[in-house]
Every structure is written in structure tokens, then in C-alpha cells.
Motif scaffolding. Structure first.
Motif, short mmCIF file in Angstrom:
data_model
loop_
_atom_site.label_atom_id
_atom_site.label_comp_id
_atom_site.label_asym_id
_atom_site.label_seq_id
_atom_site.Cartn_x
_atom_site.Cartn_y
_atom_site.Cartn_z
N VAL A 201 36.38 42.52 42.54
CA VAL A 201 37.77 42.07 42.42
C VAL A 201 37.69 40.52 42.93
O VAL A 201 37.08 40.19 44.12
N THR A 202 38.51 39.72 42.40
CA THR A 202 38.53 38.14 42.68
C THR A 202 40.00 38.09 43.12
O THR A 202 40.95 38.33 42.25
N PRO A 203 40.27 37.27 44.19
CA PRO A 203 41.77 36.82 44.41
C PRO A 203 41.89 35.59 43.55
O PRO A 203 40.56 35.06 42.98
N GLY A 204 43.06 34.92 43.64
CA GLY A 204 43.16 33.53 42.90
C GLY A 204 42.74 32.56 43.88
O GLY A 204 41.88 32.75 44.92
N TRP A 205 43.64 31.41 43.84
CA TRP A 205 43.37 30.49 44.91
C TRP A 205 44.12 30.83 46.15
O TRP A 205 45.17 30.96 46.19
N MET A 206 43.31 31.39 47.02
CA MET A 206 44.03 31.96 48.18
C MET A 206 44.19 31.17 49.38
O MET A 206 43.47 30.32 49.72
N ARG A 207 45.38 31.64 50.18
CA ARG A 207 45.74 30.57 51.42
C ARG A 207 45.01 31.33 52.50
O ARG A 207 45.88 31.80 53.49
N SER A 208 43.73 31.28 52.65
CA SER A 208 43.13 31.53 53.89
C SER A 208 43.59 30.71 54.88
O SER A 208 44.08 29.66 54.70
N GLU A 209 43.09 31.17 56.05
CA GLU A 209 43.23 30.17 57.29
C GLU A 209 42.66 28.80 57.08
O GLU A 209 43.23 27.96 57.41
N ILE A 210 41.52 28.90 56.61
CA ILE A 210 40.75 27.68 56.34
C ILE A 210 41.48 26.92 55.12
O ILE A 210 41.59 25.39 55.63
N MET A 211 41.92 27.28 54.36
CA MET A 211 42.62 26.52 53.15
C MET A 211 43.91 25.81 53.64
O MET A 211 44.44 24.96 53.32
N LEU A 212 44.66 26.80 54.55
CA LEU A 212 45.96 26.35 54.92
C LEU A 212 45.68 24.98 55.88
O LEU A 212 46.43 23.97 55.92
N GLU A 213 44.70 25.41 56.94
CA GLU A 213 44.36 24.20 57.62
C GLU A 213 44.08 22.96 56.70
O GLU A 213 44.26 21.73 57.40
N HIS A 214 43.28 23.12 55.92
CA HIS A 214 42.82 21.99 54.96
C HIS A 214 43.86 21.11 54.50
O HIS A 214 43.87 20.04 54.37
#
Length: 303
Positions: A201-214
Motif C-alpha cells: 500500500v502506498t499513500p499519495g503525497w503525504m502531509r507528514s510532520e517532516i513535509m509540513l515542516e518543509h
């Protein structure tokens, strides 16, 4: 309704990101969820992130499940073996295994050819992405197959179809994520005689904590990130892939997915679940039809 009442799950790599979202949603469906990772409130891993397994366990409880935090380095066979022995001792069963260990964002270097890539970083990435999953499956699956109808979910980045046609930004990253898909296919064959199922299973472009910080945003105002990256409008929360896994775990006919590679967006269309904002982002179709096709960012019809 709690379709996973009485079920026991292990989310390996649940400190943050997809693992945390999956653990929460399994808990919301009523499961007891063991959440593992290396970072606790008293000790951080070399990853040096603030999120902890205790926080994840509390979020599982808040969602209506039972979260149990266990510090485990999934590269250490002894620690993994002890974890499975504890699950067997405390519950006598394991119904759902989610292999989500990753933790290699800080090792990624995009569009760097292999002859320029650090071998130390590259091989560390492969160990984190592949060895951890194999070690965990080696010790966990004998318990899981005792339950019959057990489910193994391999979390990766990209579907088999997409990854077969696209270079995933570096040789090491490409190998890491594609290997996990192949791992699910292999496990599907090995588990079939025991009425168990393995799915990638793959998520899409996920708003992880790291991505939100980025992007210097929070979940509440994530759309502001589109000013820096317009295609971020197709992004999804970690809870979306969590709901995908919970839907699989609650499906009495989950065997139909054995050996398949699917995305959160695809599963949302089948099971009818939505992201926390009420949308159904279909990221991988968007990537092919909009972003990779060079069209302007426009998520109409894709969420």
C-alpha cells in the motif's frame, strides 16, 4: 461500529507519518495496536525527531483503541524477537502486521547518480527500508498465521505500475521502494496456504510532520504550501492511508487483494472512505495525468 474489536495489530515504525496515521485508524476501528519505533520521551534515535511512540499510543487510545508503545530497533533481530514474544504472551495472537519502518529521509539525495552517491548513506537506506521489514516478518509471521485470515501490509512509495515506468529520483530510493512492493508479492505466495493476505500500500503525497515542516505550514493551513509547490494541492493526511489499511483489515474478503499493489486513493474509491477534510485525493492518477504530463496544477476531479 468497531469492526476490529478483539484484533491485535503491530505497526512497525509508528512514531510518525504513515505509521502514526495507520495506528490511529486501526485504533479507531477498535484494534489493540502495538506501536514501535526508536524514539521515546526519554531517548531520541539518531533521526533526532521530536515525535515519540508514546504520543502515537496515546492517540490510538484517544481514537478508541488500545495503544501499546514498545521501543524497538527493527534492525536488531533480538529486539524484534522479544517484541513478538511479548505480543504472544500478552494476547496470544497477531492479526495485522504493518511493515512501515523507513526513517531514511535524511539519507535521500535526489537526482544524484550512483557513482556520486554516498555508499554509506545508500546502503543504510536499503537496510532501513528492506532489512527491517524482512526481520520483522521473519519473527512476526509464525504468530500471524496461527490466526488464519491474517493481514500483512507493506507500506511503500508508489504503485508497482507507476514505479515500473518511472525512475524514483535515485538508484537507492528506487530500489528501496520497489523492493518493498516485491516483498509483498513474495509474502502473498508464502502466506496463501495459511489463508493470510499480503498487500503493498502506498499513500499519495503525504502531509507528514517532516513535509509540513518543509513547507512551513501545519495541517490546519496546509493549502498555503501550494504557493511554493502548486501540485501540493493533491496531498493527503497520514490518516488517509490509515483509513485505507483499516478498510483492508476490516474486509472479510481481503484475500482479493493478495499480492496486489494499491494506493490509498484507489482503495478510497472501493471502500468509500474519505480523508479528514472530507475529500478523496487520488494522487497517483493525478501525478500521471497532470503533474508528469506538464499540466498546470489543478486537483479538480482528483479529490
Amino acid at each position: 461500529m468497531k469492526p476490529l474489536n478483539g484484533k491485535v495489530a503491530l505497526v512497525a515504525g509508528a512514531t510518525r507519518g504513515a505509521g502514526r496515521g495507520i495506528a490511529i485508524e486501526l485504533g479507531a476501528a477498535g484494534a489493540t495496536v502495538y506501536v514501535t519505533g526508536r524514539t521515546t520521551r526519554t531517548k531520541r534515535s539518531d533521526y533526532n525527531r521530536p515525535e515519540t511512540i508514546e504520543e502515537t499510543a496515546e492517540l490510538v487510545c484517544d481514537a478508541g483503541g488500545r495503544g501499546i508503545a514498545v521501543q524497538v530497533d527493527h534492525l536488531d533481530p533480538d529486539q524484534v524477537q522479544a517484541l513478538i514474544a511479548r505480543i504472544k504472551d500478552e494476547h496470544g495472537r497477531l492479526d495485522i502486521l504493518v511493515n512501515d519502518v523507513w526513517g531514511a529521509e535524511n539519507l535521500a539525495e535526489w537526482n544524484v547518480p550512483v557513482w556520486e552517491y554516498s555508499l554509506e548513506k545508500g546502503f543504510r537506506m536499503l537496510r532501513l527500508a528492506i532489512d527491517t521489514h524482512i526481520i520483522t516478518s521473519h519473527y512476526a509471521l509464525p504468530l500471524l498465521i496461527e490466526s488464519n485470515n491474517g493481514l500483512v501490509v507493506e507500506i511503500t512509495d508508489g504503485t508497482a505500475e507507476y514505479n515500473a515506468k518511472n525512475y524514483r529520483l535515485s538508484l537507492f530510493y528506487d530500489l528501496a521502494k520497489t523492493s518493498v512492493i516485491r516483498m509483498a508479492q513474495s509474502l502473498a505466495h508464502e502466506l496463501s496456504p495459511y489463508q493470510c493476505t499480503a498487500v503493498a500500500v502506498t499513500p499519495g503525497w503525504m502531509r507528514s510532520e517532516i513535509m509540513l515542516e518543509h513547507f512551513d505550514v501545519k495541517e490546519e493551513n496546509w493549502r498555503d504550501a501550494a504557493a511554493k509547490e502548486p501540485h501540493f494541492i493533491i496531498s493527503e493526511s497520514p490518516r488517509f492511508v490509515g483509513r485505507a489499511v483499516a478498510a483492508l483489515a476490516g474486509d472479510p474478503e481481503v484475500a482479493r487483494w493478495n499480492g496486489h499493489s494499491v494506493s490509498s486513493g484507489q482503495l478510497a474509491q472501493v471502500y468509500g472512505f474519505y480523508d479528514i477534510d472530507g475529500s478523496q485525493p487520488d494522487c497517483w492518477r493525478y501525478l500521471v495525468e497532470v503533474q508528469d504530463a506538464g499540466k498546470p496544477a489543478n486537483a479538480d476531479g482528483y479529490r
